[in-house]
Design a protein around this motif. Structure first.
Motif, PDB file in Angstrom:
ATOM      1  N   LEU A 179       1.441 -10.730  -0.818  1.00 37.18           N
ATOM      2  CA  LEU A 179       1.437  -9.407  -1.580  1.00 37.18           C
ATOM      3  C   LEU A 179       0.433  -8.579  -1.159  1.00 37.18           C
ATOM      4  N   GLN A 180      -0.501  -8.530  -0.168  1.00 38.76           N
ATOM      5  CA  GLN A 180      -1.142  -7.632   0.286  1.00 38.76           C
ATOM      6  C   GLN A 180      -0.658  -6.911   1.609  1.00 38.76           C
ATOM      7  N   GLU A 181       0.372  -7.695   2.357  1.00 40.79           N
ATOM      8  CA  GLU A 181       1.038  -7.031   3.249  1.00 40.79           C
ATOM      9  C   GLU A 181       2.223  -6.000   2.650  1.00 40.79           C
ATOM     10  N   ALA A 182       2.701  -6.343   1.513  1.00 37.52           N
ATOM     11  CA  ALA A 182       3.672  -5.789   0.627  1.00 37.52           C
ATOM     12  C   ALA A 182       2.922  -4.316   0.009  1.00 37.52           C
ATOM     13  N   PHE A 183       1.669  -4.630  -0.392  1.00 37.16           N
ATOM     14  CA  PHE A 183       1.020  -3.310  -0.970  1.00 37.16           C
ATOM     15  C   PHE A 183       0.654  -2.247  -0.035  1.00 37.16           C
TER      16      PHE A 183
ATOM     17  N   GLU B  74       2.834  -1.975   3.115  1.00 36.78           N
ATOM     18  CA  GLU B  74       4.174  -1.443   3.312  1.00 36.78           C
ATOM     19  C   GLU B  74       4.661  -0.458   2.552  1.00 36.78           C
ATOM     20  N   LYS B  75       4.415  -0.691   1.239  1.00 36.35           N
ATOM     21  CA  LYS B  75       5.214   0.045   0.015  1.00 36.35           C
ATOM     22  C   LYS B  75       4.276   1.039  -0.304  1.00 36.35           C
ATOM     23  N   HIS B  76       3.072   1.280   0.124  1.00 37.09           N
ATOM     24  CA  HIS B  76       2.173   2.509  -0.319  1.00 37.09           C
ATOM     25  C   HIS B  76       1.616   1.923  -1.619  1.00 37.09           C
ATOM     26  N   GLY B  77       1.491   0.579  -2.207  1.00 39.04           N
ATOM     27  CA  GLY B  77       1.074   0.172  -3.554  1.00 39.04           C
ATOM     28  C   GLY B  77      -0.270   0.693  -3.947  1.00 39.04           C
ATOM     29  N   LEU B  78      -0.964   1.219  -3.051  1.00 38.52           N
ATOM     30  CA  LEU B  78      -2.325   1.528  -3.664  1.00 38.52           C
ATOM     31  C   LEU B  78      -2.811   3.021  -2.996  1.00 38.52           C
ATOM     32  N   GLN B  79      -3.635   3.626  -3.479  1.00 34.57           N
ATOM     33  CA  GLN B  79      -4.254   4.839  -3.113  1.00 34.57           C
ATOM     34  C   GLN B  79      -5.599   4.752  -2.880  1.00 34.57           C
ATOM     35  N   CYS B  80      -6.233   5.343  -4.074  1.00 34.80           N
ATOM     36  CA  CYS B  80      -7.725   4.804  -4.005  1.00 34.80           C
ATOM     37  C   CYS B  80      -8.323   3.368  -4.071  1.00 34.80           C
ATOM     38  N   GLY B  81      -7.410   2.524  -4.176  1.00 36.28           N
ATOM     39  CA  GLY B  81      -7.522   1.111  -4.293  1.00 36.28           C
ATOM     40  C   GLY B  81      -8.399   0.383  -5.142  1.00 36.28           C
ATOM     41  N   TYR B  82      -8.976   1.482  -6.116  1.00 35.22           N
ATOM     42  CA  TYR B  82      -9.712   0.584  -7.334  1.00 35.22           C
ATOM     43  C   TYR B  82      -9.220  -0.304  -8.187  1.00 35.22           C
TER      44      TYR B  82
ATOM     45  N   GLN C  57       4.997   3.139  -9.502  1.00 34.84           N
ATOM     46  CA  GLN C  57       6.255   2.768  -8.922  1.00 34.84           C
ATOM     47  C   GLN C  57       6.160   1.972  -7.699  1.00 34.84           C
ATOM     48  N   PHE C  58       5.374   2.263  -6.860  1.00 35.44           N
ATOM     49  CA  PHE C  58       5.280   1.585  -5.639  1.00 35.44           C
ATOM     50  C   PHE C  58       4.537   0.330  -5.523  1.00 35.44           C
ATOM     51  N   ILE C  59       3.773   0.285  -6.621  1.00 39.37           N
ATOM     52  CA  ILE C  59       3.162  -1.126  -6.968  1.00 39.37           C
ATOM     53  C   ILE C  59       4.261  -2.260  -7.198  1.00 39.37           C
ATOM     54  N   ILE C  60       5.070  -1.669  -8.115  1.00 42.37           N
ATOM     55  CA  ILE C  60       6.147  -2.570  -8.712  1.00 42.37           C
ATOM     56  C   ILE C  60       7.268  -2.946  -7.315  1.00 42.37           C
ATOM     57  N   GLU C  61       7.456  -1.869  -6.525  1.00 40.85           N
ATOM     58  CA  GLU C  61       8.060  -2.296  -5.492  1.00 40.85           C
ATOM     59  C   GLU C  61       7.339  -3.023  -4.485  1.00 40.85           C
ATOM     60  N   ALA C  62       6.187  -3.093  -4.483  1.00 45.80           N
ATOM     61  CA  ALA C  62       5.504  -3.874  -3.454  1.00 45.80           C
ATOM     62  C   ALA C  62       5.268  -5.306  -3.960  1.00 45.80           C
ATOM     63  N   ILE C  63       5.562  -5.494  -5.514  1.00 44.19           N
ATOM     64  CA  ILE C  63       5.348  -6.809  -6.011  1.00 44.19           C
ATOM     65  C   ILE C  63       6.842  -7.249  -5.687  1.00 44.19           C
ATOM     66  N   GLN C  64       7.750  -6.324  -5.706  1.00 42.04           N
ATOM     67  CA  GLN C  64       9.406  -6.840  -5.790  1.00 42.04           C
ATOM     68  C   GLN C  64       9.195  -7.628  -4.090  1.00 42.04           C
ATOM     69  N   ALA C  65       8.801  -6.575  -3.185  1.00 45.53           N
ATOM     70  CA  ALA C  65       8.878  -7.113  -1.806  1.00 45.53           C
ATOM     71  C   ALA C  65       8.260  -8.331  -1.355  1.00 45.53           C
ATOM     72  N   ALA C  66       7.253  -8.501  -2.073  1.00 45.34           N
ATOM     73  CA  ALA C  66       6.373  -9.642  -1.964  1.00 45.34           C
ATOM     74  C   ALA C  66       7.007 -10.789  -2.460  1.00 45.34           C
ATOM     75  N   ALA C  67       7.767 -10.677  -3.512  1.00 48.40           N
ATOM     76  CA  ALA C  67       8.263 -11.706  -4.183  1.00 48.40           C
ATOM     77  C   ALA C  67       9.647 -12.184  -3.265  1.00 48.40           C
TER      78      ALA C  67
END
Lengths: 168, 291
Positions: free
Chosen positions: A90-94, A96-104, A143-153
């Motif tokens: 999941l961390q890898e995917a976030f 790779e897929k830019h699933g975070l910006q500020c990270g909060y 959107q990128f959070i969702i893609e990150a979760i899909q990629a991690a899955a």
């Protein structure tokens, strides 16, 4: 008025013994008493999900539980996701897929997704959207959070240790 | 903000909790799931001097078949109810309602009894228990008593519980096989409080006419509101679209919502009508064997 209560808590596999005021919120205990600052405080009334941790294997809002209630419990925070210096898929995917910006919101998102994928290894996009519905993000538009979760899955289903990428 | 200081106890038995509650009196609050109380404490809208944590009383966490219905212990987590096969079989309306409470993470801690005792006018579980004709069991210093759900919710965040009483159980009666049910709700974003919610139960007799109907709404008053005229208009009738539309029209006359920051009174009244119709339509479909 209130004395300190002794508690024993296991966090990410490590046992801790501390004494706390009853009103000490679990999230503040993790951050201040244990110096595990990965868990964030966003709203302090259970709405935003930034404080999400796993308590006895289930996600909870750590701003809505007192540390005294965690006596005897096993807790997992975002610091518990990586193993032996390796990111969880999941961390890898976030990453790779830019699933975070500020990270909060990210620790809460990661743990919500962690539990969700554990129970639903092949989710649809719609199911992922609903699963993270209790985690607010002000930066990404989700959107990128969702893609990150899909990629991690996908990575977890095929047991690949990392999300495929050109990064390494 | 952080909560004001309080003294904390975590009794392991109901008897111990009752003794503490009686001793500590009006300055004590019971802590169940905490998903409603702790936000209030964090915002300092609630400042109890004593907090009695019920979470170590495992004896109050159960779902059991009883007669043709089910009984649910007050400390049963909402997530447990959501996934309970016994509840899905016997009280599917309750399961459909609990799925709408907050998000999964909230339901991991939130309890059935806590939601009922908190009595938020927009909450789903109070409305569903009224629709089902449930009985709520309260234990106090003088013993147990049974309170019909319809008399349990007396005002916003107010119930018929006495100060020294603890809600211990919800008894949901069985409804006839083939009862149609629906819980539908309008919210601005998923997981938020309902703007308006409707619980509907419909029983058809052998001739396809409605022999029993229950129609209760949340978000349109200070407690769950039973739409009696609408219910009465359906009894003995063939459930045509026109009948359902008329029942829904009656609903809008039976509710007196307030305006607030989320929705105006007029909007709630209109939504009540639309959602009553949707709830009745879905309940009917299920009564006829549809999904």
């Amino acid at each position: 008025m209130a004395g300190l209560h002794p508690i024993r808590v296991t966090v990410n596999g490590t046992p801790y013994e501390r004494s706390v005021e009853p009103r000490r919120l679990l999230v503040d205990f993790l951050r201040e008493d244990l110096c595990l600052v990965g868990t964030h405080i966003g709203c302090e009334h259970g709405v935003c999900g930034a404080c999400t941790v796993l308590f006895a294997g289930q996600t909870i809002r750590s701003c809505l539980v007192f540390a005294v209630q965690a006596d005897g419990a096993e807790i997992m925070t975002v610091e518990g996701l990586a193993r032996d210096g390796e990111f969880h898929p999941l961390q890898e995917a976030f990453w790779e897929k830019h699933g975070l910006q500020c990270g909060y919101c990210t620790p809460g998102m990661l743990l919500t997704a962690y539990e969700f994928l554990r129970d639903h290894p092949s989710p649809s996009e719609e199911e992922i959207r609903e699963a993270i519905g209790g985690n607010l993000c002000r930066c990404t538009g989700y959107q990128f959070i969702i893609e990150a979760i899909q990629a991690a899955a996908e990575a977890m289903r095929t047991s690949r240790p990392q999300v495929p990428s050109g990064r390494r | 903000m952080k909560p004001a200081p309080f003294a904390y106890s975590a009794p392991r038995s109901l008897e111990e909790a009752l003794a503490l509650l009686e001793a500590q009196g009006a300055e004590a609050k019971l802590l169940a799931g905490g998903q409603s109380l702790v936000p209030l404490m964090n915002l300092r809208l609630a400042k109890p001097r004593y907090l009695i944590d019920l979470n170590r009383i495992t004896a109050l966490d159960y779902i059991r078949p009883a007669d043709s219905g089910i009984v649910v212990g007050a400390m049963t987590r909402q997530a447990t109810l959501e996934h309970s096969n016994a509840a899905k079989q016997t009280a599917p309306l309750l399961v459909e309602a609990v799925k709408l409470v907050g998000h999964a993470t909230i339901r991991h801690r939130g309890t059935v009894g806590g939601s009922l005792a908190h009595a938020d006018p927009a909450a789903e579980l109070p409305t569903a228990t009224v629709a089902l004709g449930a009985e709520l069991i309260a234990r106090g210093p003088r013993g147990s008593r049974s309170i019909p759900a319809e008399r349990f919710f007396t005002g916003p965040l107010t119930t018929a519980l006495e100060p020294a009483e603890i809600l211990t159980e919800v008894r949901v009666p069985g409804w006839p096989a083939g009862t149609g049910y629906a819980f539908v709700e309008l919210w601005r974003t998923h997981g938020n409080f309902a703007i308006v919610g409707v619980a509907a139960l419909v029983v058809l007799d052998g001739g396809g006419r409605i022999s029993r109907a229950s129609l209760v709404l949340c978000g349109v008053g200070s407690t769950p509101v039973r739409a009696r005229q609408a219910e009465a208009s359906l009894i003995g009738q063939a459930p045509t679209d026109a009948r359902l539309q008329e029942a829904a029209r009656l609903v809008s006359g039976e509710v007196s919502p307030d305006s607030d920051v989320h929705a105006s009174a007029e909007y709630r009244r209109r939504v009540a009508r639309v959602y009553a119709q949707r709830a009745l339509t879905l309940a009917l479909k299920r009564a006829r064997g549809g999904k």
